[in-house]
Design a protein around this motif. Structure first.
Motif, short mmCIF file in Angstrom:
data_model
loop_
_atom_site.label_atom_id
_atom_site.label_comp_id
_atom_site.label_asym_id
_atom_site.label_seq_id
_atom_site.Cartn_x
_atom_site.Cartn_y
_atom_site.Cartn_z
N ARG A 474 0.87 -1.19 0.00
CA ARG A 474 0.00 0.00 0.00
C ARG A 474 0.90 1.24 0.00
O ARG A 474 1.04 1.96 0.98
CB ARG A 474 -0.92 -0.05 1.22
CG ARG A 474 -1.86 -1.24 1.17
CD ARG A 474 -2.48 -1.63 2.51
NE ARG A 474 -3.34 -0.58 3.06
CZ ARG A 474 -4.07 -0.75 4.17
NH1 ARG A 474 -4.05 -1.92 4.81
NH2 ARG A 474 -4.82 0.24 4.62
N ASP A 476 1.04 4.20 -1.61
CA ASP A 476 0.55 5.58 -1.48
C ASP A 476 0.29 5.92 -0.01
O ASP A 476 0.64 7.01 0.46
CB ASP A 476 -0.72 5.78 -2.30
CG ASP A 476 -0.44 5.76 -3.80
OD1 ASP A 476 0.72 6.03 -4.18
OD2 ASP A 476 -1.36 5.46 -4.58
N GLU A 477 -0.33 4.99 0.72
CA GLU A 477 -0.58 5.22 2.14
C GLU A 477 0.74 5.28 2.91
O GLU A 477 0.88 6.07 3.87
CB GLU A 477 -1.47 4.11 2.70
CG GLU A 477 -2.89 4.12 2.17
CD GLU A 477 -3.63 2.84 2.50
OE1 GLU A 477 -4.43 2.87 3.46
OE2 GLU A 477 -3.41 1.83 1.81
N LYS A 480 2.31 8.68 2.38
CA LYS A 480 1.59 9.70 3.15
C LYS A 480 2.07 9.70 4.61
O LYS A 480 2.32 10.76 5.19
CB LYS A 480 0.08 9.43 3.08
CG LYS A 480 -0.79 10.44 3.83
CD LYS A 480 -2.26 10.14 3.59
CE LYS A 480 -3.16 11.16 4.31
NZ LYS A 480 -3.08 11.05 5.77
N THR A 502 10.49 3.48 -0.85
CA THR A 502 9.14 3.41 -1.41
C THR A 502 9.06 4.12 -2.76
O THR A 502 8.45 3.62 -3.71
CB THR A 502 8.13 4.03 -0.42
OG1 THR A 502 8.27 3.40 0.86
CG2 THR A 502 6.71 3.87 -0.91
N LEU A 506 8.28 2.71 -6.73
CA LEU A 506 7.32 3.31 -7.66
C LEU A 506 7.99 3.82 -8.93
O LEU A 506 7.33 4.41 -9.80
CB LEU A 506 6.58 4.46 -6.97
CG LEU A 506 5.60 4.05 -5.87
CD1 LEU A 506 5.14 5.27 -5.07
CD2 LEU A 506 4.40 3.32 -6.48
#
Length: 645
Positions: A474, A476-477, A480, A502, A506
């Motif tokens: 996950r 994107d979370e 954040k 991370t 991506l």
């Protein structure tokens, strides 16, 4: 009593104490480390894992890890690694050995000072078997507690010897032992004051302070009192130095805690905590590794605890001439808790089992000598008192066994803690991390989310939650969480590193490189950032830069299997087979079942023409996992090749 007979009885009591303590704590041999400071002290501390080295010794005296300066404790952990490697069970047994040594020192000290036998035996048994002391023994990171107590009791025994036969070398020995104790844990700052208590009883070096002496010769009494204080000034000087160092290291933490917890709250919590320790002494249930500090303390609890403390204090003061043991035991309990009672708050806990390790000695003295006083006054109840004492020790021992079992691993301990405490953000987060390390990220997330609910501005919890999200894909979370954590604490190299990792996943490699470089500026010796940079450069076919960073990883973390494997593969790809072989062999020394390293070693040996040795490595690899058609094909080609002339 005949001295020979008494000596035999003393040895018998000591033997029983050793066997009983070993029995209730023996299960520690199978216990794991706890993901709560144990990683900082041993598991992830590669300087400690190298054992005793000159670099390690320098690091021990220079490090203020976790806002503590305790070089003797660091050296103790290094010595364990020197002897036992990273076997957690043997590290636990080392702490147990110190606890047993403390028990025997306490027995010997009280016997030496009082001439009594069974009363010191009861005190030592209560100390050895009380469940409140499990935390100090079963937690590797609390080595500093059992180690500093060893020096506390040794210093006191040395002082008693000096008081009986004063000499410069005996006093010097006392100073050295105190210095070693302070360098294990600054808890010993109250030790000179406890020596003054022992001067009053049982050493009775303050006989001149009796009422009759005070009336007949006040000048002589004043001189005697001054002498008792002056002789302890060198000890006090060491304490002052240690206190200054501790204050300097804790200044920022204490300032932050003081802003969060006003002085009124801290005083109220201190009063309640004094009562809580007594309650846990009498009924040791629902013990936890962290008792969270509330934003308020109930007035009823403060009043009840305050009345209890005042009543006991009044009682022991009135009985001071007839029962000096009560005054000394109670003053020991109250005084030795002062440094850790929370008046100067560090962290968000209300109390801690480990803080009672030394203070409860005073309470145990009160219990043992009161039991003897009851028997002396009412001889007919001797059997009942002895029976109750034995029964209490059996119950305490059984409870200590159960409490020790909870320390088997992080998950067991943290789940228990959450079951007996409320709104425990620290342990919610710790349990989340522990579950994540076991690959149970889906279970970890709810605990980390709860920790974040309780402490929404915690960069540590945001970091850990982001890590769990990243492990679950996950991303994107995860990003954040990492960005929110960095907004609160922009100097967190670990968070920059995870955010970079991370971003790299991506495909946003330029942004990843930016955060890796930020982490490197903040923490040049952080092995994980070098590992991330090496992987990033390797993915961009920049082998020279990747090799440079893998070598940096091994400089700080020489047992990194990932760095050794990848560096070996890069060197082999560049034709530097001899160096590559050394790295592959190092991997196999750490993990003999690492198939990738064994196959890479076989290929490197084959490239150097060492076909027999290469074939042996491939054969070993197939023995571990026969389902490797490419390895089987390579082995066949090696066997089919003509022997070199």
């Amino acid at each position: 009593m005949d001295s020979t007979k008494q000596s035999r009885q003393l040895v018998l009591i000591a033997a029983v104490l050793v066997l009983a303590t070993a029995a209730v704590y023996g299960q520690l041999r199978g216990h794991d480390t706890i993901h709560f400071d144990d990683h900082a002290y041993v598991v992830d501390n590669y300087m400690v894992q190298r054992g005793i080295t000159w670099a390690g010794v320098r690091s021990a005296f220079a490090t203020d890890e976790w806002s503590n300066w305790h070089p003797v404790t660091w050296l103790s952990h290094m010595l364990d690694c020197q002897w036992f490697g990273t076997d957690a069970g043997l590290h636990h047994l080392s702490s147990l050995a110190l606890h047993i040594a403390n028990t025997l020192l306490l027995l010997l000290l009280l016997h030496r000072m009082t001439g009594a036998l069974w009363r010191p035996g009861l005190v030592a048994a209560l100390f050895a078997l009380h469940p409140l002391n499990v935390e100090s023994v079963a937690w590797i990171a609390e080595r500093k507690n059992v180690l500093s107590t060893f020096f506390w009791l040794s210093t006191t025994l040395s002082y008693v010897t000096w008081s009986e036969r004063p000499s410069a070398w005996r006093y010097t020995g006392t100073l050295v032992l105190l210095a070693l104790g302070l360098m294990a844990k600054p808890m010993l700052v109250t030790l000179p004051f406890t020596l003054l208590l022992l001067d009053f009883w049982p050493l009775r070096r303050t006989r001149l302070l009796a009422p009759a002496a005070l009336e007949s010769s006040p000048a002589r009494v004043q001189h005697a009192l001054r002498r008792l204080v002056i002789e302890k000034l060198p000890l006090l000087a060491l304490v002052v130095v240690s206190s200054c160092v501790t204050f300097a290291l804790h200044r920022d933490l204490a300032a932050a805690a003081s802003r969060a917890y006003p002085i009124g709250l801290r005083v109220a919590n201190a009063i309640v905590s004094y009562g809580a320790y007594l309650a846990h002494t009498v009924w040791p249930h629902d013990l936890a590794i962290v008792y969270p500090l509330r934003s308020s303390v109930g007035a009823l609890a403060v009043v009840a605890s305050g009345v209890l403390l005042a009543a006991i204090s009044a009682w022991v003061v009135r009985a001071r001439e007839r029962r000096p043991d009560l005054l000394v035991g109670w003053s020991w309990y109250l005084g030795t808790l002062v440094p850790v009672i929370g008046l100067v708050q560090v962290g968000g806990h209300t109390l801690a089992d480990r803080y009672a390790y030394v203070p409860l000695i005073g309470v145990f003295v009160m219990i043992a000598w009161s039991s003897a006083a009851c028997i002396a006054r009412w001889p007919s109840i001797r059997g009942a008192v002895v029976g109750c004492s034995v029964a209490a020790l059996v119950v305490l021992g059984a409870q200590t066994w159960r409490q020790t079992a909870l320390w088997k691993n992080s998950v067991t301990l943290f789940e228990h803690t959450l079951s007996v405490t409320e709104d425990n953000a620290v342990i919610e987060g710790a349990l989340g991390v522990a579950l994540g390390e076991l690959g149970r990220q889906a279970e970890a997330v709810p605990h980390l989310v709860e920790a974040l609910r309780l402490t929404p501005d915690s960069p540590v919890v945001l970091h850990d939650l982001g890590s769990a999200y990243a492990s679950l894909g996950r991303l994107d979370e995860a990003m954040k969480c990492f960005r929110e954590a960095l907004a609160i604490r922009p100097d967190a190299a670990e968070t920059h590193t995870l955010l970079a990792f991370t971003l790299a996943r991506l495909g946003r490699k330029d942004e990843a490189l930016e955060h890796y470089r930020a982490a490197l500026r903040l923490k040049p010796d952080y092995s994980e950032v070098h590992l991330g940079l090496a992987a990033l450069y390797e993915s961009q076919q920049q082998s020279r830069e990747a090799i440079e960073h893998y070598r940096e990883v091994l400089r700080f973390k020489p047992r990194s299997i990932e760095a050794l494997t990848n560096l070996g593969a890069l060197l082999a790809a560049r034709g530097e087979y001899a160096q590559a072989i050394g790295h592959f062999r190092a991997v196999l020394e750490l993990d003999p079942r690492r198939i990738v390293a064994r196959n890479n070693l076989g290929h490197a040996l084959a490239a150097l023409g060492k076909t027999d040795e290469a074939a042996a490595r491939f054969t070993e690899s197939l023995a571990i996992d026969p389902n490797q058609p490419q390895v089987r094909s390579k082995l066949a080609s090696l066997r089919a090749a003509p022997a070199p002339r």
